[in-house]
Design an enzyme around this catalytic site. Structure first.
Site, PDB file in Angstrom:
ATOM      1  N   ASP A  18     -16.074  43.115  10.532  1.00 20.60           N
ATOM      2  CA  ASP A  18     -15.858  41.607   9.865  1.00 20.60           C
ATOM      3  C   ASP A  18     -15.068  42.229   8.681  1.00 20.60           C
ATOM      4  O   ASP A  18     -13.774  41.623   8.338  1.00 20.60           O
ATOM      5  CB  ASP A  18     -16.964  40.970   9.442  1.00 20.60           C
ATOM      6  CG  ASP A  18     -18.114  41.777   9.022  1.00 20.60           C
ATOM      7  OD1 ASP A  18     -18.220  42.784   9.179  1.00 20.60           O
ATOM      8  OD2 ASP A  18     -19.078  41.009   8.412  1.00 20.60           O
ATOM      9  N   ASP A  38      -4.659  43.025  18.074  1.00 16.10           N
ATOM     10  CA  ASP A  38      -3.973  41.718  18.060  1.00 16.10           C
ATOM     11  C   ASP A  38      -3.421  41.344  16.736  1.00 16.10           C
ATOM     12  O   ASP A  38      -2.514  41.089  16.418  1.00 16.10           O
ATOM     13  CB  ASP A  38      -4.478  40.765  18.579  1.00 16.10           C
ATOM     14  CG  ASP A  38      -3.828  40.533  20.191  1.00 16.10           C
ATOM     15  OD1 ASP A  38      -3.499  41.426  20.708  1.00 16.10           O
ATOM     16  OD2 ASP A  38      -3.988  39.197  20.643  1.00 16.10           O
TER      17      ASP A  38
END
Ligand code: NAD
Length: 357
Positions: A224, A252
């Site tokens: 995270d 990505d």
């Protein structure tokens, strides 16, 4: 050197054609390379009912490397999961055992304005994400959807298994440490060890490996935080290594920092550097057949193929320099176009790279 070419669906055939023209130009300069074409994805489903037919599997197993365009499209989206084009992609990766996915995210200075982040945050960005590709929750068993008793009564539940064996972690770790060695000697391993036992093991194994690479500075980051740091201060990273699912998402994210999905190549390698090379983007059905897709990610994937599978660094650098040159000359496909540059189509971009070569 035998290359199995899988052009695939959507813009796949258009962009692959340009990469082949570049390789053919090198062949006329003495590069010993042969091509064999086969079906993968939606086209293979239409022709045989199977997204990864046996004939394709045979050619892929016999080849020294595989050059892939992209697969998929709305036409096949309603098929059962096993017949979907993307299933063919997962199967070829698993069958060839290409467990190491290398995804560079480089911001070319000429494209600094294409990024959604401020130029001072991204200019000069050059990250390599090393993603484990054949394990993790994407392949782990058991998995499924079934009716069970739940606190909310009897209803369907869906579940998957996140699983890594020590050796699976070690072999991707080796690829990442070696890659860091050839770059700035910094490696960041990303996990979620505070919550998931599977990634606690990941951290233990990677930490243990560091003693074999005393010249590489190893750090760890929770996924995270890594997602946040990638947009806050992306240049702090050099080589990042992570598992299949976290790598899917972070690579990505990293690629979009460069503002140009049409620019980013990828390599997926097995233990002997046999590889599958493909652009990071998909089959772009919205622009397929229009001759406007950016072929540079596929051309740069061909350069990675020469570097990693054929050990031909000189030819790889020749292609990469040709791409830098066409960008400096101002040629842009629609995805990277900005006022003041020259808008070109797929084939014209290929022509420009050939001229620069
Ligand atoms: P996508 O990458 O195909 O397209 C996203 C956006 O980027 C679109 O607007 C597209 O026009 C643009 N784009 C992508 N590549 C480009 C290029 N070379 N030049 C210019 N513009 C480009 O992702 P998507 O729309 O989410 O998926 C479309 C199909 O591709 C789906 O069927 C999906 O499953 C498949 N897919 C395949 C792969 C693969 O083959 N490796 C990867 C991702 C998605």
């Amino acid at each position: 050197m035998k290359v199995c070419v899988l052009a695939g669906d959507g813009i796949g055939p258009e962009i692959t054609a340009e990469a082949l023209r570049v390789l053919e130009a090198l062949r006329s300069d003495g590069l010993k390379i042969e091509f064999e074409h086969a079906l993968l994805g939606g086209g293979a489903v239409d022709a045989t009912g199977d997204p990864y037919p046996e004939a394709t599997s045979k050619l892929a197993r016999e080849a020294d490397a595989i050059l892939l365009g992209a697969v998929g499209g709305p036409k096949w989206d309603t098929l059962p999961r096993e017949q979907r084009p993307e299933r063919g992609l997962l199967r070829i990766r698993a069958e060839l055992g290409v467990f190491a996915n290398l995804r560079p995210a480089i911001l070319y200075p000429e494209l600094a304005n294409a990024s959604s982040l401020k130029p001072e945050i991204v200019s000069g960005l050059d990250i390599l994400i090393v993603r484990e590709l054949t394990g993790d929750i994407y392949f782990g068993q058991p998995r499924g959807i079934e009716v069970r008793d739940t606190p909310w009564g009897e209803q369907r539940v869906g579940w998957n298994t996140m699983i890594y064996a020590e050796e699976e972690i070690r072999r991707i770790g080796r690829v990442a440490f070696e890659a860091a060695r050839k770059r700035s000697k910094r490696l960041c391993s990303v996990d979620k060890m505070n919550v998931l036992e599977c990634t606690q093991l990941w951290r233990e194994v990677i930490t243990d490996m560091a003693k074999d690479y005393p010249d590489v500075e190893l750090s760890h980051m929770l996924v995270d935080n890594a997602a946040m740091q990638l947009v806050k201060a992306p240049k702090q990273f050099d080589v990042v290594v992570t598992g299949n699912m976290f790598g899917d998402i972070l690579s990505d994210e990293a690629s979009m920092l460069t503002g140009s999905i049409g620019m980013l190549p990828s390599a997926s390698l097995d233990a002997n550097n046999k590889g599958l090379y493909e652009p990071s983007h998909g089959s772009a059905p919205d622009i397929a057949g229009k001759g406007v897709a950016n072929p540079l990610a596929t051309i740069l994937s061909a350069a990675m193929m020469l570097r990693y599978s054929f050990g031909d660094e000189a030819s790889a650098v020749r292609i990469e320099n040709a791409v830098r040159k066409v960008l400096a000359q101002g040629y842009r496909t629609g995805d990277i176009f900005e006022p003041g540059t020259t808008r070109v189509g797929t084939k014209q971009m290929g022509d420009a790279v050939l001229a620069a070569l």
